[in-house]
Motif scaffolding. Structure first.
Motif, PDB file in Angstrom:
ATOM      1  N   LEU A 169     -94.132  12.973  -6.244  1.00 27.62           N
ATOM      2  CA  LEU A 169     -93.994  13.494  -7.842  1.00 27.62           C
ATOM      3  C   LEU A 169     -93.571  13.047  -8.721  1.00 27.62           C
ATOM      4  N   LEU A 170     -91.722  13.152  -7.958  1.00 25.60           N
ATOM      5  CA  LEU A 170     -91.438  13.154  -9.185  1.00 25.60           C
ATOM      6  C   LEU A 170     -89.876  12.005  -8.528  1.00 25.60           C
TER       7      LEU A 170
ATOM      8  N   HIS B 216     -78.877  14.226 -11.972  1.00 20.52           N
ATOM      9  CA  HIS B 216     -80.608  14.035 -11.904  1.00 20.52           C
ATOM     10  C   HIS B 216     -80.378  13.531 -10.354  1.00 20.52           C
TER      11      HIS B 216
ATOM     12  N   TYR C 186     -93.570  29.064 -11.362  1.00 22.89           N
ATOM     13  CA  TYR C 186     -92.773  28.551 -12.649  1.00 22.89           C
ATOM     14  C   TYR C 186     -92.243  29.689 -13.581  1.00 22.89           C
TER      15      TYR C 186
ATOM     16  N   THR D 150     -87.810  20.897 -11.428  1.00 21.33           N
ATOM     17  CA  THR D 150     -88.626  20.526 -12.810  1.00 21.33           C
ATOM     18  C   THR D 150     -87.878  22.351 -12.935  1.00 21.33           C
TER      19      THR D 150
ATOM     20  N   GLN E  32     -86.347  22.943 -16.872  1.00 20.22           N
ATOM     21  CA  GLN E  32     -87.193  22.675 -17.453  1.00 20.22           C
ATOM     22  C   GLN E  32     -87.499  23.780 -17.571  1.00 20.22           C
ATOM     23  N   ASN E  33     -87.815  24.849 -16.214  1.00 24.97           N
ATOM     24  CA  ASN E  33     -88.846  25.779 -16.774  1.00 24.97           C
ATOM     25  C   ASN E  33     -88.385  26.826 -17.145  1.00 24.97           C
TER      26      ASN E  33
ATOM     27  N   TYR F 294     -87.053  27.447 -19.549  1.00 29.11           N
ATOM     28  CA  TYR F 294     -86.440  26.965 -21.374  1.00 29.11           C
ATOM     29  C   TYR F 294     -88.566  27.682 -20.894  1.00 29.11           C
ATOM     30  N   THR F 295     -89.281  26.639 -21.435  1.00 31.29           N
ATOM     31  CA  THR F 295     -90.146  26.403 -20.646  1.00 31.29           C
ATOM     32  C   THR F 295     -91.217  27.744 -20.239  1.00 31.29           C
ATOM     33  N   ASP F 296     -90.859  28.671 -18.969  1.00 29.32           N
ATOM     34  CA  ASP F 296     -91.319  29.461 -18.364  1.00 29.32           C
ATOM     35  C   ASP F 296     -91.276  30.629 -19.076  1.00 29.32           C
TER      36      ASP F 296
ATOM     37  N   ARG G 196     -83.262  23.447 -25.112  1.00 25.54           N
ATOM     38  CA  ARG G 196     -83.063  22.776 -24.174  1.00 25.54           C
ATOM     39  C   ARG G 196     -81.652  22.592 -24.123  1.00 25.54           C
TER      40      ARG G 196
ATOM     41  N   TYR H  83     -85.965  16.245 -15.620  1.00 26.64           N
ATOM     42  CA  TYR H  83     -85.232  15.101 -16.469  1.00 26.64           C
ATOM     43  C   TYR H  83     -84.940  15.560 -17.597  1.00 26.64           C
ATOM     44  N   TYR H  84     -84.505  17.281 -17.335  1.00 27.67           N
ATOM     45  CA  TYR H  84     -83.419  17.755 -18.347  1.00 27.67           C
ATOM     46  C   TYR H  84     -81.936  17.403 -18.536  1.00 27.67           C
TER      47      TYR H  84
ATOM     48  N   PRO I   3     -80.216  14.075 -17.596  1.00 31.30           N
ATOM     49  CA  PRO I   3     -79.569  13.170 -18.798  1.00 31.30           C
ATOM     50  C   PRO I   3     -80.773  13.293 -20.138  1.00 31.30           C
TER      51      PRO I   3
ATOM     52  N   TYR J 150     -92.325  13.401 -17.118  1.00 30.89           N
ATOM     53  CA  TYR J 150     -91.562  13.942 -15.842  1.00 30.89           C
ATOM     54  C   TYR J 150     -90.390  12.610 -15.969  1.00 30.89           C
TER      55      TYR J 150
ATOM     56  N   SER K 202     -87.913  11.294 -17.860  1.00 31.34           N
ATOM     57  CA  SER K 202     -87.481  11.562 -19.049  1.00 31.34           C
ATOM     58  C   SER K 202     -87.921  11.176 -20.075  1.00 31.34           C
TER      59      SER K 202
ATOM     60  N   ILE L  67     -86.193   9.779 -23.494  1.00 24.59           N
ATOM     61  CA  ILE L  67     -85.335   8.978 -23.543  1.00 24.59           C
ATOM     62  C   ILE L  67     -86.152   8.155 -23.458  1.00 24.59           C
TER      63      ILE L  67
ATOM     64  N   LEU M 168     -96.842  24.735 -18.732  1.00 21.71           N
ATOM     65  CA  LEU M 168     -96.519  24.058 -19.837  1.00 21.71           C
ATOM     66  C   LEU M 168     -95.157  23.173 -20.196  1.00 21.71           C
TER      67      LEU M 168
END
Lengths: 734, 734
Positions: A9-10, A59, A194, A266, A269-270, A272-274, A281, A299-300, A302, B435, B437, B440, B473
């Motif tokens: 996935l990532l 990262h 999340y 993630t 990121q969560n 912030y978002t969740d 950010r 990716y938050y 970098p 996801y 980046s 960027i 989200l």
């Protein structure tokens, strides 16, 4: 039969190349100087970096520093199953510590072969050791079950084997205990992992949710830990200075130079978002870094660390602290050393999927099967002449990759029950599906035995919890109707937990065998067991709850103890007393008796116990006077069989409510022959006898104690502790 | 591009052979005598059967009667999508009745080609016309949306085209309206469709849940109906003499000789296993048969009807009644006639997937897209020189089979958005995942436009409802961050319903296009629309609710109206007033004005209305004085565009609470050129103006009425009805 699941996935498909310390530019850097300490070598590398370069290196998909000859590196690797390709839940059912260790050795050997082929790095995000609190959890199959003692034994054996031994000078691979902490819900009734805030009392935290991580960090010295998606008591796990700094690095002293923390993917990121924990950010990534998270799987970092740095939201020294952990970890894995200097660097494809490792896959499946009911129909036997006709019904009789569960890699081969049965002689196989008029066909064929093999209808998975633990009713209905024929009917329950009570109460159902997710050779293990090639001796690593249990307690209720206000009936065998199948239960093809070999002393003064003095050594690392309880086990039946000696403690000590009982030791005895006896040594530590107060302090209480062997109880031994209650471990308060 | 999905779960792969009326033994039976009536022919066949043979014939997998030359037959076929391979939800968004009819013609033509190749039978279990009550429903995509007027227009056009015209002498195929009734929940928080008891008031039943079936049975005269899994007010749908005998066959007079009812698959078994409605299986199958269910999709009938008959639980005449319906249906489909005598028997593979039918697939996708936001960025245009750089982000930019949704057959080809964009000239395409980046990369690439194409994270499907209607989200977060670059950012929302409000409120998001499940050419339709090859004119066939809606009303609450006691805020645009996007909303690439052409009379005496007298004819089948309301539509912008003229009624008539408004007519005007006008004829029946009282009676009330054109309103026309309220239809009470 590949080892690892490279989650796609990532994790982009970066080639993993080892750095070249024999050539410039890297050879100019002291990271290549093997005469220095690992920390000094890592520091030299970091000293050569610019701030812009540093900002790119936290990262999971690290770009490296081409200018310095530092190659790209992906910190993300998965290795849950290994060669055995049996999820941990079945491994745990075997209650066989040396076998877990052997499997860990194979996984790390194969991981090294992959790394040598530039297919992976040297760190792996395994094991998943959150205790299996609720039967609905979608990832419960990844874990060694509900009991923290079992989970801790699994960690001790698996992590140590993965890393190449206790506190190895060079890591074979770096294991990662996940998910820190109180993570055990995916998606339930609109609550997403999340953004979930787990509300946990200090008592439950210290006694249950933190126990596996204490084992990882304090006792087994795992290299790496992953912080979880969820918040704990309002603070996101990946920006939680209490759990990370106060407990993990402070109280447990998890401070080796290489000890790093990665976020779940993630998870920053969560925040912030969740969780909406910070207004932008930049503050989010700075908070994660400042609280001690070293890698962002996502990716938050970098994207937003550079501007966060410009805004002065963190110090360069804090970034350096993370990089020092990360590169010390790689140095200590031999990443910067020459291949020739390291035996593990010579491992290759011939070390993957060996006959010996495949034997382990079959062995763990056979050891992990649990016999829940048997009227004598099992083991099946072949007629003296002619063939035995077996009618297979159910959705999983030809299951292959389904047996592997989640996070499995591709297997060299997969043997379903149907395939294994096909390889036998003197068997006629008939197959139908449950919806193909099973009663009519059973009557037409007149089989000798009916074997119904299926898994629960509603699949659990990562990102999804279940809403029910009952079977899809049409399938038990089909079983019930064919069983009315009087033909012996055997149920093999695979997949997730659910309530088998209708099979237990139906006299027409002859036998029930629990098989969970038994891995690549799971079908062979099932057929071998049904026909008595091996005798089942696994024990349930989880409580089987009645169907209505899930209506009595919300999955978001993290409480372990019964609570008359919320209606929570209690969780796990320690606090719930109405199980369909008890934790630790399992039948055999024979009968066993057990006798505890008499211990002269039955009263102990807490003050006189070895090491029971301030400052106390860490309680689970001590030997104690009760460490050598011996139990004599006799096979009184006719079939050679393994036997798992389980020791629980119960009694009147400490405040109410008291747990029903607690597992304190176990040992799997191998091949106990008919009429023969073996002696099991049950090592009971003082820590295993302790309880936890409402502040989370670990306390040894005076009172009466009772050691019980097996479920149901075959033998007991009583003793008392006298004197004053003694705190073994003061829990840090948030 | 195959027509049908032959569901394989229960439908075994029976070859379908036509019976041979030219040879013995069948030629001896009068079923082959084409001079007799269909009923007489079917009766002759049944008269030749023994009771044992009859007992085997009410199963979807019919074994036939070899002794009589009656071949095997599978009553189960699926044909939801047909050639268009666009689920009904997107078809409904086009608001284009003639196009639905054309698609139905193609589906039935292709179905006949399959039947002629012995791949299917002559009856198909489509359409799914339960109104889309709750945005969480896993099968909402199969249906034409939430509004019963739209659903009824869809039925009238689709079913009539499938069956070969209104009341055809020979059925082209037999359509099956499903699922009867009040079925619209799969599996939600432990409630399973197999055992769910829908509690529905008489008012909601008559006004909403039964409306589609009234259209099917009473008005469109569908050949077959499927009873549902769930109970209604305590009685399982497949053993419910009130809904089946009193309403369907009694009140609606659905009593053609061939009108048969099939159960949903396993639904008769579920009466026993999940509803626990009868103490044993024999009473269960007898109850279903006695209540008028003619086919069991499942194995219960063949297994338990024989012993139920022996126990005297039903009469042979009741079995004969079912068989007469079934075999009359086959006779009326030409099943027993010679191939030479029937044009449809000559259809073959050359009639499948023709260029014309593929054009329809593209057309329905283009017509069904709905533009929800546009700051002028759309349509995109190519630069006068050089290339346009498009950055595609999101999980569905290369979606193929995902666009087909559930119940789709394999398509000849599938065109994703990425594929369609690749076929354009002067385009540079860059792609990343959310996801990877995105900020960027967006900065590095400096694209001219960013197009984010994705579907809701949580998939709905058969057997699973959703728990949330919010986006995952992390993905909107990625969109929000790339949109901060100032690069025009377009969102294409595919898949399930969810709340797009964060895109509407974000000034950096330039445009939002709803695409649902647009079928095999969905990607082409999207790209054609983004670049202005076609102008969007679809309208939302469903309300888009705010995220919190699902926390305000349980899915098991079947009520339509707001209820202060339960907190139900109301369902559908008729009763809910806080939508994120209103039902019927949709923007264009141009602007339209609308003017209602004045009607002289604005007051009508109910007693004087044509046919408004006792005994009333059936209300929706009448013309009325308001049937010819004309609206003049003018394109005041610069782009040629279709325009859907929607007419709602609102006003003060009948008791409170009153619906906000109700759709009463629509017409899609094609290709309205810049500056030009077209006139739409809006046929408004008295039935569409009626309301339903608490007993379910359909009533025309005196009061003030207001016809509103479009969302938001572009034109209105007011009138009043005077005199006494008049019952148009007395609802049968249970």
């Amino acid at each position: 039969m590949l080892l690892t699941t490279f989650a796609v996935l990532l994790a982009s498909a970066l080639a993993h190349e080892y750095p070249d310390c024999s050539s410039e530019p890297l050879s100019n850097n002291s990271v290549c100087d093997t005469s220095l300490s690992a920390r000094e070598r890592a520091q030299a590398l970091i000293d050569a970096m610019t701030i812009q370069e540093k900002l790119n290196l936290t990262h999971n998909n690290s770009p490296g520093v081409p200018r310095l000859g530092l190659p790209t590196y992906n910190w993300w690797g998965e290795a849950l199953h290994g060669v055995a390709a049996a999820p941990a839940i079945v491994m745990a059912a075997a209650f066989d510590d040396p076998l877990i260790y052997s499997i860990g050795e194979v996984i790390s050997t194969e991981a090294r072969a992959f790394s040598n082929a530039n297919k992976s790095g040297l760190d792996y995000w395994t094991p998943n050791i959150n205790p299996f609190r609720d039967p609905r959890w979608g990832r419960g199959q990844e874990t060694p079950g509900e009991d923290t003692y079992v989970v801790k034994r699994y960690i001790e054996n698996m992590v140590t084997a993965l890393q190449g031994g206790p506190e190895p000078e060079t890591y074979k691979i770096i294991a990662t205990c996940k998910h820190y902490t109180a993570y055990d819900m995916e998606f339930w009734q609109g609550n997403t992992r999340y953004g979930y805030d787990a509300k946990v009392s200090a008592q439950d935290m210290a006694e249950y949710y933190m126990q596996p991580f204490q084992q990882c960090a304090r006792d087994t010295k795992v290299g790496s830990i992953m912080c979880a998606y969820n918040s704990v008591n309002g603070v996101p796990s990946c920006a939680n200075s209490y759990t990370i700094e106060s407990v993990l690095r402070g109280h447990w002293n998890w401070t080796a130079d290489e000890n790093y923390i990665t976020s779940d993917c993630t998870a920053i990121q969560n925040i912030y978002t969740d969780h909406h924990a910070f207004p932008d950010r930049q503050q989010t990534v700075a908070a994660a870094l400042n609280s001690g998270v070293d890698i962002d799987c996502g990716y938050y970092n970098p994207t937003f660390l550079p501007s966060a740095y410009e805004q002065g939201l963190f110090e360069e020294a804090t970034l350096d602290r993370s990089l020092l952990r990360l590169y010390t970890a790689l140095v200590k894995s031999g990443y910067f050393n020459s291949a020739e200097s390291q035996p593990w660097r010579s491992l290759g494809w011939s070390n993957v999927s060996t006959p010996e490792s495949e034997d382990l896959a079959l062995q763990i499946a056979e050891e992990g099967l649990v016999l829940l009911k048997n009227d004598g129909t099992l083991p099946l036997s072949l007629p003296s002449e002619g063939n035995l006709t077996v009618l297979l019904i159910g959705g999983w009789f030809n299951a292959t990759s389904e047996m592997q569960g989640i996070y499995a890699g591709p297997a060299r081969t997969l043997v379903s029950p149907w395939m294994a049965l096909n390889n036998m002689s003197n068997i006629n196989i008939e197959t139908i599906q449950w919806y193909e008029s099973p009663l009519i066909k059973a009557n037409e064929l007149q089989p000798d035995v009916i074997v119904w093999i299926d898994a629960t209808h509603e699949g659990a998975e990562e990102t999804a919890d279940r809403n029910t633990i009952k079977w899809d009713l049409m399938q038990p209905d089909a079983v019930e109707s064919v069983a009315t024929t009087g033909i012996p009917t055997v149920v093999v329950h695979m997949g997730e937990q659910c309530d088998d009570s209708m099979f237990f109460s139906n006299a027409n159902v002859s036998a029930v065998l629990w098989a969970g997710y038994p891995g690549m050779f799971g079908g062979q293990a099932i057929i071998n067991t049904l026909f008595g090639e091996v005798a089942p001796a696994g024990r349930m690593p989880i409580t089987q709850y009645p169907t209505n249990y899930v209506n009595e307690v919300a999955m978001t209720d993290m409480g372990l103890r019964p609570d008359s206000e919320t209606g929570n009936p209690g969780r796990t065998y320690k606090w719930y007393d109405n199980a369909t199948v008890e934790f630790g239960f399992g039948l055999h093809y024979t009968n066993f008796t057990a006798e505890i070999i008499a211990v002269e002393t039955t009263s102990f003064d807490i003050a006189q116990l070895p090491h029971a003095r301030r400052p106390l050594p860490l309680p689970s690392r001590r030997s104690s006077s009760t460490s050598s309880l011996e139990v004599n086990v006799t096979n009184t039946g006719n079939t050679t069989s393994d036997y798992v000696a389980l020791a629980f403690v119960a009694g009147e000590y400490g405040p109410e409510p008291r747990p029903r009982k607690s597992l304190v030791a176990y040992q799997r005895l191998k091949g106990v022959e008919s009429g023969a006896s073996q002696t099991g040594a049950l090592n009971i530590t003082l820590g295993a006898l302790a309880r936890y107060d409402v502040s989370g302090n670990e306390i040894l209480y005076p009172g009466s104690y009772r050691i019980q062997i097996d479920v149901p109880v075959l033998a007991t031994w009583e003793f008392e502790l006298t004197g004053a209650e003694t705190v073994l471990d003061h829990w840090p308060q948030s």
